[in-house]
Design an enzyme around this catalytic site. Structure first.
Site, PDB file in Angstrom:
ATOM      1  N   GLY A   9       0.839  -1.929  -0.031  1.00  0.00           N
ATOM      2  CA  GLY A   9      -0.274   0.580   0.243  1.00  0.00           C
ATOM      3  C   GLY A   9       1.139   1.275  -0.366  1.00  0.00           C
ATOM      4  N   LEU A  10       1.244   1.949  -1.101  1.00  0.00           N
ATOM      5  CA  LEU A  10       2.349   2.412  -1.309  1.00  0.00           C
ATOM      6  C   LEU A  10       1.846   4.156  -1.940  1.00  0.00           C
ATOM      7  CD1 LEU A  10       5.247   1.051  -2.804  1.00  0.00           C
ATOM      8  CD2 LEU A  10       4.990   1.356  -0.537  1.00  0.00           C
ATOM      9  N   VAL A  12       0.695   7.621  -0.307  1.00  0.00           N
ATOM     10  CA  VAL A  12       1.466   8.725   0.432  1.00  0.00           C
ATOM     11  C   VAL A  12       1.951   8.135   2.072  1.00  0.00           C
ATOM     12  CG1 VAL A  12      -0.176  10.450   1.188  1.00  0.00           C
ATOM     13  CG2 VAL A  12       2.409  10.789   1.294  1.00  0.00           C
ATOM     14  N   MET A  13       1.487   7.557   3.412  1.00  0.00           N
ATOM     15  CA  MET A  13       1.580   7.224   4.359  1.00  0.00           C
ATOM     16  C   MET A  13       2.164   6.280   3.598  1.00  0.00           C
ATOM     17  SD  MET A  13       0.757   9.942   6.374  1.00  0.00           S
ATOM     18  CE  MET A  13       0.697   8.902   7.798  1.00  0.00           C
ATOM     19  N   GLY A  14       2.215   5.182   3.056  1.00  0.00           N
ATOM     20  CA  GLY A  14       3.215   4.362   3.213  1.00  0.00           C
ATOM     21  C   GLY A  14       4.294   3.918   2.504  1.00  0.00           C
ATOM     22  N   VAL A  74      -3.443   0.661   3.742  1.00  0.00           N
ATOM     23  CA  VAL A  74      -4.260   0.669   3.227  1.00  0.00           C
ATOM     24  C   VAL A  74      -5.290   1.161   3.549  1.00  0.00           C
ATOM     25  CG1 VAL A  74      -3.586  -1.253   1.125  1.00  0.00           C
ATOM     26  CG2 VAL A  74      -5.540  -1.505   3.168  1.00  0.00           C
ATOM     27  N   SER A 128       1.036   8.301  13.845  1.00  0.00           N
ATOM     28  CA  SER A 128       0.286   9.952  14.054  1.00  0.00           C
ATOM     29  C   SER A 128       1.310  10.972  13.187  1.00  0.00           C
ATOM     30  CB  SER A 128      -0.227  10.545  14.903  1.00  0.00           C
ATOM     31  OG  SER A 128      -0.590  12.027  15.213  1.00  0.00           O
ATOM     32  N   LYS A 183      -4.636   5.662  19.810  1.00  0.00           N
ATOM     33  CA  LYS A 183      -4.719   6.499  18.352  1.00  0.00           C
ATOM     34  C   LYS A 183      -5.864   7.312  18.122  1.00  0.00           C
ATOM     35  CE  LYS A 183      -3.192   8.611  14.549  1.00  0.00           C
ATOM     36  NZ  LYS A 183      -3.770   9.189  14.254  1.00  0.00           N
ATOM     37  N   HIS A 186      -6.158   9.611  20.978  1.00  0.00           N
ATOM     38  CA  HIS A 186      -5.671  10.869  20.581  1.00  0.00           C
ATOM     39  C   HIS A 186      -6.500  11.620  19.580  1.00  0.00           C
ATOM     40  CE1 HIS A 186      -3.481  12.214  17.460  1.00  0.00           C
ATOM     41  NE2 HIS A 186      -1.679  12.561  17.861  1.00  0.00           N
ATOM     42  N   ASN A 187      -6.840  11.001  18.388  1.00  0.00           N
ATOM     43  CA  ASN A 187      -7.176  11.962  17.346  1.00  0.00           C
ATOM     44  C   ASN A 187      -8.806  12.870  17.733  1.00  0.00           C
ATOM     45  OD1 ASN A 187      -5.757  10.555  15.670  1.00  0.00           O
ATOM     46  ND2 ASN A 187      -7.354  10.424  14.066  1.00  0.00           N
ATOM     47  N   GLU A 190      -7.515  16.025  19.819  1.00  0.00           N
ATOM     48  CA  GLU A 190      -6.714  16.513  18.748  1.00  0.00           C
ATOM     49  C   GLU A 190      -7.832  17.602  18.231  1.00  0.00           C
ATOM     50  OE1 GLU A 190      -4.480  14.439  15.161  1.00  0.00           O
ATOM     51  OE2 GLU A 190      -6.418  15.077  13.804  1.00  0.00           O
ATOM     52  N   LYS A 261     -13.058  12.778   9.456  1.00  0.00           N
ATOM     53  CA  LYS A 261     -13.216  11.357   8.725  1.00  0.00           C
ATOM     54  C   LYS A 261     -13.524   9.873   9.850  1.00  0.00           C
ATOM     55  CE  LYS A 261      -8.591  11.417   6.508  1.00  0.00           C
ATOM     56  NZ  LYS A 261      -8.953  12.934   6.205  1.00  0.00           N
ATOM     57  N   HIS A 453     -37.972   3.761  39.724  1.00  0.00           N
ATOM     58  CA  HIS A 453     -37.131   3.164  39.439  1.00  0.00           C
ATOM     59  C   HIS A 453     -36.234   3.286  40.525  1.00  0.00           C
ATOM     60  CE1 HIS A 453     -37.867   3.080  35.131  1.00  0.00           C
ATOM     61  NE2 HIS A 453     -38.376   4.298  35.102  1.00  0.00           N
TER      62      HIS A 453
HETATM   63  C1  6PG Z   1      -2.690  12.239  12.800  1.00  0.00           C
HETATM   64  C2  6PG Z   1      -4.057  12.674  12.713  1.00  0.00           C
HETATM   65  C3  6PG Z   1      -4.415  12.012  11.319  1.00  0.00           C
HETATM   66  C4  6PG Z   1      -5.705  11.974   9.886  1.00  0.00           C
HETATM   67  C5  6PG Z   1      -6.216  13.429  10.785  1.00  0.00           C
HETATM   68  C6  6PG Z   1      -7.652  13.583  10.083  1.00  0.00           C
HETATM   69  O1  6PG Z   1      -2.655  11.705  13.516  1.00  0.00           O
HETATM   70  O2  6PG Z   1      -2.001  11.751  11.627  1.00  0.00           O
HETATM   71  O3  6PG Z   1      -4.875  12.633  13.550  1.00  0.00           O
HETATM   72  O4  6PG Z   1      -4.613  10.386  11.319  1.00  0.00           O
HETATM   73  O5  6PG Z   1      -5.616  12.745   9.157  1.00  0.00           O
HETATM   74  O6  6PG Z   1      -6.864  12.645  11.849  1.00  0.00           O
HETATM   75  O7  6PG Z   1      -8.958  13.719  10.729  1.00  0.00           O
HETATM   76  P1  6PG Z   1     -10.442  13.960  10.190  1.00  0.00           P
HETATM   77  O8  6PG Z   1     -10.015  14.198   8.581  1.00  0.00           O
HETATM   78  O9  6PG Z   1     -11.224  13.353  10.805  1.00  0.00           O
HETATM   79  O10 6PG Z   1      -9.581  15.578  10.444  1.00  0.00           O
END
Ligand code: 6PG
Length: 478
Positions: A9-10, A12-14, A74, A128, A183, A186-187, A190, A261, A453
């Protein structure tokens, strides 16, 4: 085979992860569904290290030394299952499949259990730091077995970001889905951080009348203090940016509908299941969702607001310092909530999560990297059984010092008709935790009234129901 690691799975991240492994001296096998992408990578970056390109799944597997380490990069969901189904039959006991995508941890648990039956290790791994992090050092959150970490961990630690003290931003999180769970949180954090920063901007702009360029300056100043973090730093850059086509501040030409996402939404969904109040993350997810409902917002534009009462010049000067306090305090609360969720998940799924170590590997490489995370690690080092970050003396003192300004900012937002759901919910959480008595007692009364209740009492053990027609109290079998 001779390759110590393989990446399939190449995109950009891969691609960037593969280059990162190669730059660190590992021989990297490469595979992609469309072989032209594999060839491109070798043509463009072949001189960065040793790559072994493979056209077919069989060639790819054969290129790997044993036990094989196969990184899958992927799209989360069905594409991940398809790749697992393609490769698992070609692997032998002890081999490892590493999923570095943003998978849902429940999928990871399912996949791990299925592959374990076949003697394979499935290592769901949070990564991340975006494209840049993947290439130069991400924060890495691997789950899966301790045995797989013994073989894989040193390589992941080598390619990971390093914190200011030189330690790798990678640690074994725990079994099965623990890595992807961490993770996900973490998001979620974020999302909360981003929402709080956005509210700070909105208040400075619309309650205090600052222009974007001036707000960028304010943020640069904050970035030199306790809010020092990647997200504050890039926010200053975004706010200072002028759109080339129009000459207007960039932030004024972007459609104000935030997308997502799914990882923030998952964090909240799971928090609801675990019964953990992550109100800061929830408000952040809802704020994005609200922004996208153009139809509802069109209705809202006809609704009345307060009479404008702009801050006086001297108040506007002082306001930035108050907003810094509100932002810091609200951020601290949303981290406390996120770590509460990690604590609850550890208990629910029988993971022994080292919360201090998790904060430690978020210090570099990832999107929420911040000086502040050192303090969280220190708090857990001092007391590994800390029930909440707010129980840490240092953090509690900071909240105490911030609370007056924090209340002022929320009051100004309310008076000005500027939504500040992140600041407001964090303050409400703080005050709810402080309250000696909550109106939850009244809710129990209502539940007992309309549905028998039952309730618990403060003065006696047991389960009780009041006969509301005559006020008699009955004790019930629990
Ligand atoms: C990371 C980011 C990554 C993702 C963002 C965007 O840690 O590098 O979290 O995994 O690009 O979470 O998420 P949204 O599109 O849901 O804002």
């Amino acid at each position: 085979g001779t390759a110590q690691i393989g990446v399939t799975g190449l995109a950009v991240m891969g691609r960037n992860l593969a280059r990162n492994f190669a730059r660190n001296g590992y021989t990297v096998a490469l595979h992609n569904r469309t072989a032209s992408r594999t060839r491109e990578l070798v043509e463009q970056f072949g001189d960065e290290g040793t790559f072994v390109p493979a056209e077919t799944a069989e060639e790819f597997v054969a290129a790997l030394e044993r036990p094989r380490r196969l990184v899958v990069m992927v799209k989360a969901g069905a594409p991940t299952d398809a790749v697992i189904d393609e490769f698992a039959p070609l692997l032998e006991p002890g081999d490892m499949i590493i999923d570095g995508g943003n998978a849902h941890f429940a999928d990871t648990r399912r996949r791990e259990a299925a592959l374990r039956e076949r003697g394979l290790h499935f290592v769901g791994t949070g990564v991340s730091g975006g494209e840049e992090g993947a290439l130069n050092g991400p924060s890495i959150m691997p789950g899966g077995s301790a045995e797989s970490y013994a073989s894989l961990g040193p390589m992941l630690e080598k390619i990971s970001a390093k914190a200011a003290d030189g330690s790798p931003c990678c640690t074994h999180i725990g079994p099965d889905g623990a890595g992807h769970f961490v993770k996900m949180v973490h998001n979620g954090i974020e999302y909360a951080d981003m929402q709080l920063i956005a509210e700070a901007y909105d208040l400075l702009r619309h309650a205090a009348g600052y222009e974007p360029a001036r707000i960028a300056e304010v943020f640069r100043g904050w970035n030199a203090g306790r809010l020092d973090s990647y997200l504050i730093e890039i926010t200053a850059e975004v706010l200072a940016h002028v759109d080339a086509a129009t000459g207007k501040p960039f932030v004024d030409v972007v459609l104000d509908q935030a997308e997502q996402k799914g990882t923030g939404r998952w964090t909240v969904q799971i928090a609801l299941d675990l019964g953990v109040p992550v109100s800061g993350i929830a408000e952040a997810v809802f704020a994005r969702s609200l922004s996208g409902h153009a139809g509802q917002r069109a209705v809202g534009r006809g609704l009345a607001g307060p009479t404008p009462s702009p801050l006086a010049a001297d108040e506007a000067e002082a306001f930035a310092a108050q907003v810094e306090q509100a932002l810091y305090a609200s951020k601290l609360v949303s981290y406390a909530q996120g770590f509460h969720q990690l604590q609850a998940a550890g208990a629910e799924y029988s993971w022994t999560l080292d919360l201090g170590a998790i904060a430690g590997i978020w210090r570099g490489g990832c999107i929420i990297r911040a000086a502040f995370l050192d303090r969280i690690t220190a708090a857990y080092a001092k007391d590994p059984a800390l029930p909440s970050l707010l129980a840490d003396e240092g953090f509690a003192a900071e909240l105490g010092a911030a609370q007056d300004a924090w209340r002022q900012v929320v009051a100004t937002a309310t008076r000005s008709g500027i939504p500040a759901p992140g600041f407001s919910t964090a303050l409400a959480y703080y005050d709810a935790l402080r309250a000696p008595r909550l109106p939850a007692a009244l809710i129990q009364g209502q539940r007992d009234f309309f549905g028998a209740h039952t309730y618990h009492r403060v003065d006696r053990d047991g389960v009780f129901h009041t006969l509301w027609s005559d006020g008699r109290v009955e004790e019930r079998q629990s």
